[in-house]
Design an enzyme around this catalytic site. Structure first.
Site, PDB file in Angstrom:
ATOM      1  CB  CYS A  44      -0.974   0.001   1.169  1.00 11.29           C
ATOM      2  SG  CYS A  44      -0.236  -0.400   2.740  1.00 11.29           S
ATOM      3  CD  GLU A  93      -4.440   6.140   3.519  1.00 12.91           C
ATOM      4  OE1 GLU A  93      -3.253   6.491   3.514  1.00 12.91           O
ATOM      5  OE2 GLU A  93      -4.802   4.955   3.461  1.00 12.91           O
TER       6      GLU A  93
END
Length: 174
Positions: A70, A117
Site C-alpha cells: 500500500c 484516506e
C-alpha cells in the site's frame, strides 16, 4: 541522496475525491487530512493472498500484518502506476494490476498520527520472485481469504486497521 519518504508529497482530496491540493506526508498524517492512497492484493495461483508484515521502523503500524502493498500516489501520478511503482519498491515485484474497488476510512493511532484516506484497491497475480525491501517489509506470508478473515476476526490487533476495514466492510469485493 535518497528522498526522505516522510517528506514525500501526497494528493489532498475532498469527500468527492476531487484534488484540493498537496501536502507533506508526515504533516498530512499528523493533521488527519483526507488524501488519496492505494492498496494492492497479490494472489497466487491457488487463490492465496500475499500478506506483508510491516517493518517495525514504519511511521505507524510497524510489525503489523497488512495486505500485499500500500502507499500513496504522488501529485501528477496515476494511482495504478503508483501502485505498480510501490510493488517494486516494497516487494521487488512486478505485476499487472486491475482495479477492484474504492474505499474510505479514517483511523487514529496511538502515536498521534491518523489515516484519512480514499483508497483505490487493486488486485494482481503474485509473481514468482520477490525481493523484499527490509526498510518496508519484515516478512511475508500466504493465506486464503477464509484463513485471513478468521485470523483477523480472532486477533484484529495483529493486523493493520485498513486490512480489518476491507475484510469487514468490503468482503464481497475481495
Amino acid at each position: 541522496p535518497k528522498p526522505n519518504p516522510m517528506t514525500e508529497e501526497l494528493i489532498l482530496v475532498n469527500e468527492r475525491n476531487r484534488v484540493v491540493g498537496r501536502g507533506e506526508k508526515l504533516a498530512v498524517h499528523a493533521a488527519g487530512r483526507l488524501h488519496r492512497a492505494f492498496s494492492v492484493f497479490l494472489v497466487d495461483a491457488d487463490g492465496r493472498i500475499l500478506l506483508q508484515q510491516r517493518s517495525r521502523k514504519k511511521y505507524h503500524s510497524g510489525g503489523l500484518w497488512a495486505n500485499s502493498c500500500c502507499g500513496h500516489p504522488r501529485p501528477g501520478e496515476r494511482t495504478r502506476q503508483a501502485a505498480e511503482r510501490r510493488l517494486g519498491e516494497e516487494l521487488g515485484a512486478t505485476a499487472r494490476l486491475r482495479f477492484g474497488f474504492r474505499a474510505h476510512y479514517r483511523a487514529e493511532f496511538a502515536n498521534g498520527l491518523a489515516e484519512n484516506e480514499i483508497v483505490y484497491v487493486y488486485f494482481g497475480a503474485l509473481p514468482a520472485k520477490l525481493r523484499l525491501n527490509p526498510a518496508e517489509v519484515a516478512a511475508v506470508a500466504l493465506q486464503t481469504f477464509a484463513e485471513l478473515k478468521a485470523d483477523a476476526a480472532r486477533r484484529p490487533e495483529h493486523y493493520v486497521f485498513w486490512l480489518n476495514h476491507y475484510l469487514t466492510r468490503h468482503e464481497r469485493e475481495i
